[in-house]
Design a protein around this motif. Sequence first.
Motif: not given
Length: 735
Positions: A280-292
């Motif tokens: 999933e990709w959305h605006s409420q992911l943490s920075q860590l999750e976005r990076g991964r």
Amino acid sequence: MQDLFHKNRPIVGKTLPVLLPLGLDKAYDYLVPEHLEVALGDFVRVPLGNHERMGVVWEHPEDREGPDVEPEKLKSIIDRYDVPPLPRDSIKFAQWVADYNLMPLGTVVRMMMSASRAFEPEKPVFGVRLAGARPPRMTAARQRVLDLVENGLIWSKADLSRQAGVSTGVIDGLVKAGTLVSVEMPRKKPVIPRADYARTELTEVQEEAAYRLKSVVEAQNFTVTLIDGVTGSGKTEVYFEAVAEALRQDKQTLLLLPEIALTSQFLSRFEKRFGCRPVEWHSQLSQLERGRIWRAVAAGEARAVIGARSALYLPFCELGLIVVDEEHDTSFKQEDRGTYHGRDMAVVRALLADVPIVLASATPSLESLVNAQSGKYRYIQLSERYSDSELPDLATIDLKKHPPEKGTWLSPVLVDAVKETLANNNQALLFLNRRGYAPLTLCRNCGYRFDCPQCAAWLVEHRFRHLLQCHHCGFATPPPKQCPRCQAPDSLVACGPGVERVVEEVEERFPDANLALLSSDMIPNITALREILRSITEGEADIIVGTQIVAKGHNFPNLALVGVVDGDLGLGQADPRASERTYQLLNQVTGRAGRSSTKGRGLLQTHLPDHPVMQALISGDREAFMNQEIRLRQQTGMPPFGRLASLIISARDKTAAVNYARMIAQKAPKSEKIMVLGPAEAPIAVIRGRHRFRILIKAPRETDIQAYLRLWLEEIEGPKGDLRLSIDIDPYNFL
Ligand code: ADP
Ligand code: ZN
């Protein structure tokens, strides 16, 4: 990261342009140190002023003709980041988005680099494993831990303490005693969805549609297919077969949804079909999750990504399919931090990658329908609901004939329908696309009106949160006990309804019913939204009151009645798409009714029962309505038969804004075909204390409106000081 830069190294050899994620169009030249191998798309660290910035190598070394600056003056690239390069498709896409939307290239690339953690080496995560030594003292808690680690697997401390029901202190104690040992956990990779995990048995019509999609995915070249299917016809089931085919072809899929539709219902359907949750990709992911996720997409480990429009900027390396669900949804149009239309850009992304794209909707946008009619898009229609569930019966309630009692908002006809629905143990939904309690608050005594101090807008009362709030700038203040002008106590009156006021009426009329309110300002985050939607799905609410957040994609099996409190809302706006949008929204929301065996009903309260939108809704003759709209757009040269662009000029000082806007308009290049309208004061004349003026540019379809604008903007002085100029290509918002 090693610092490989040596200040005194002699300057030799190559230079390359590096694009920085700043609001700039131009890439800067940097020297390539001898020891560094860099290629197009590589992420590099470069000096800029007194800082270091990350940038992207924007040209291939072989294509390089030479720098425009003396090499002696150039600085060197410091280092290359250890991540895969930005794929060529992404580079082409960035260029396209920037050119089309007149956005600085750096701004687009910034969106591609937004997952900053992707560029930092991932910190190892440590877990524990059985080491062997017997603990000096055995306790029940320690024994529970030992029972779990017996199998020799690596556990995260958090999981182990949760499962064993012990504090992490117990685990630390066992590490100290040598019973457990701390070891690096293997990196988690996304699970790969399986194309044939659990195929759905499709109906004949669905099967035929799925077959067509399967062949376009097999072909692996650029095609656009529009799936136009009534709510509940199985569009999702059908495009899942396209996703399955992409998986079989070993290609990545990007599935775009309006953010709000990223519900757990959707995710669990995906899981049921493919055996695991999608990425999933959305605006409420943490920075860590976005990076991964960024890394997993770049490495090709993420095979299916479900995301909001910003997922278009992820570095797919083996993209094979894009699906845009609810393609008509205007939330795909981004208006802050660079304006672009997510659906249109998705089509471009597919074109540049030469892969198929599927657009799905129960109420396709007029633009997409025109493309289907002209044969530019392939077209698949699903006109029947799956199984026996029929489309809801829709009728209008003429508010002139059946007005609500004074001070209430529900007509007796609608109230009776709700009663009947509850008596049958079904759910009812009351829809009003307006947040808060009342859109306007006045003083009964002196007529004082509560306006936003920073915007030309009324303050909206939010009674549940005890605030008067501006919906344009967020300004909020508790309602005062007395009128600020005449000091009369308790003299404030609310005018007009918002959803909270409907809730109040429902509570009075149906005191025994369970109520759920769905309004974006009452829901803190996606997780909370998912929880509310789950409880509604499971029948925990009898009456649901909601704004447009309820209109999208949900499936409430027990919902039998949808009542639209104000069907006319949205029709009065000076917006060429007002009718189309109202039709889409009301069709979507009423389409929630009767999704399982119960026959659904939709009742539309309106002052305009003869309006073409109401007529189209109740007759179900969408085609006639849309064709009429298409003719109208054709006659008036409105999109997609003509092109629009808006320039929005704003400043704190009204005179400065209007003078600048007039100057811009005067400099418009002369053209017989292109009309420049305005400047005119914007319908919302002030936002956040900034006065706003608009210029509308209207051009025939075949003109290159971007080229025209570029020519024009070169002639004018850029905005100085406090002035701001923003450009909106294909505007959807005229406020
Ligand atoms: P749409 O996206 O067109 O609104 P969905 O794909 O959400 O339609 O389907 C509506 C409902 O019908 C869902 O609950 C879905 O699981 C069910 N459904 C549709 N087609 C089938 C099928 N062939 N077999 C089983 N269930 C189906
Ligand atoms: Zn405001």
